[in-house]
Scaffold this active site. Structure first.
Site, PDB file in Angstrom:
ATOM      1  N   GLU A 140       0.937  -1.077  -0.083  1.00  0.00           N
ATOM      2  CA  GLU A 140      -0.125  -0.005   0.116  1.00  0.00           C
ATOM      3  C   GLU A 140       0.795   1.466   0.021  1.00  0.00           C
ATOM      4  OE1 GLU A 140      -3.304  -0.013   2.995  1.00  0.00           O
ATOM      5  OE2 GLU A 140      -2.951   2.305   3.124  1.00  0.00           O
ATOM      6  N   GLU A 145      -2.209  11.512   3.293  1.00  0.00           N
ATOM      7  CA  GLU A 145      -3.271  11.393   4.279  1.00  0.00           C
ATOM      8  C   GLU A 145      -3.218  12.640   4.952  1.00  0.00           C
ATOM      9  OE1 GLU A 145      -3.897   7.005   5.795  1.00  0.00           O
ATOM     10  OE2 GLU A 145      -2.196   7.886   6.334  1.00  0.00           O
TER      11      GLU A 145
END
Length: 257
Positions: A140, A145
């Site tokens: 990932e 974020e």
């Protein structure tokens, strides 16, 4: 208009020898249309992630929908909007799974992020092998974020078998105007390292000394994901009770190789 500007940019890259955007443009969504996201490029993930309300495995509060209120293209931007309704939250999550994936290259997107405690917008990638290897073995790459309880701090994270969940493979940067102005977020991904940048400034590089299945599942195809989660293990558990909506705007997504 954005398509015209993109052509001029491509010409300049060739004519002027500018290496800021290496390679050629191989895929993009300029969002120069109105309505739902282009179905030839994007899928919708809907629901809460599992039959037993697991909140996508992260105890998140939102239910993902494909409703226009939660996801749409307007004014030449993709809008993903989390909305509070009847004490709960709806939001949207779109992916390019099976429709576009790539291995190596430069991915960049220009976006303006939501604000508020409990918000958790992300633009990220998963290995296409998630359906066969599972997570975290598929790998990932969290390009961006932003955790609303830490306003203005944007982070990038790598998850793999060697470090996942509360991963040690993380970099962060202060972007004080992340919710009021558009900024450029992206990666340069090559065989051996992944460089993360904001506004063309590299602030974190993942380059493990030992590359094996545990540390480097990044020589395979990956696909794109964009969403706003609410609460959850990282974004929460607290969501500001006065918050009624959270909005992320994406001007474009581009992939160069």
């Amino acid at each position: 208009m954005k398509s015209y500007i993109l052509l001029l940019l491509s010409f300049c890259l060739l004519a002027c020898g500018n290496t800021t955007k290496p390679g050629r443009l191989v895929w993009s969504d300029e969002f120069d249309y109105t309505g739902q996201p282009d179905s030839s490029k994007w899928n919708f993930e809907t629901g809460d992630g599992c039959p037993k309300n697991c909140g996508w495995g992260n105890n998140e509060a939102e239910i993902y929908t494909r409703n226009k209120a939660n996801v749409r293209v307007e004014n030449k931007s993709l809008i993903i909007e989390a909305i509070k309704s009847d004490g709960g939250w709806t939001s949207a999550k779109i992916t390019s799974h099976t429709k576009m994936h790539f291995t190596y290259g430069r991915l960049e997107f220009r976006a303006k992020l939501p604000v508020g405690k409990g918000t958790w917008p992300a633009i990220w990638m998963l290995g296409e092998s998630v359906t066969t290897k599972g997570w975290p073995d598929c790998g990932e790459i969290d390009i961006m974020e932003h955790v609303g309880k830490d306003p203005g701090i944007v982070q990038s994270v790598i998850h793999n078998r060697s470090s996942f969940g509360n991963s040690v493979n993380i970099g962060s940067k202060s972007v004080k105007t992340s919710d009021s102005e558009f900024h450029l977020y992206g990666i340069n991904w090559t065989k051996g390292k992944i460089e993360f940048f904001i506004d063309d400034v590299n602030f974190y590089t993942y380059q493990p000394t030992i590359k094996d299945n545990s540390t480097w599942p990044f020589d395979e195809p990956f696909y794109l994901i964009m969403n706003i989660a609410m609460g959850g293990n990282l974004g929460g558990p607290y969501i500001d009770p006065a918050l009624t909506h959270a909005r992320m705007e994406v001007d474009y997504v581009r992939v160069y190789q």
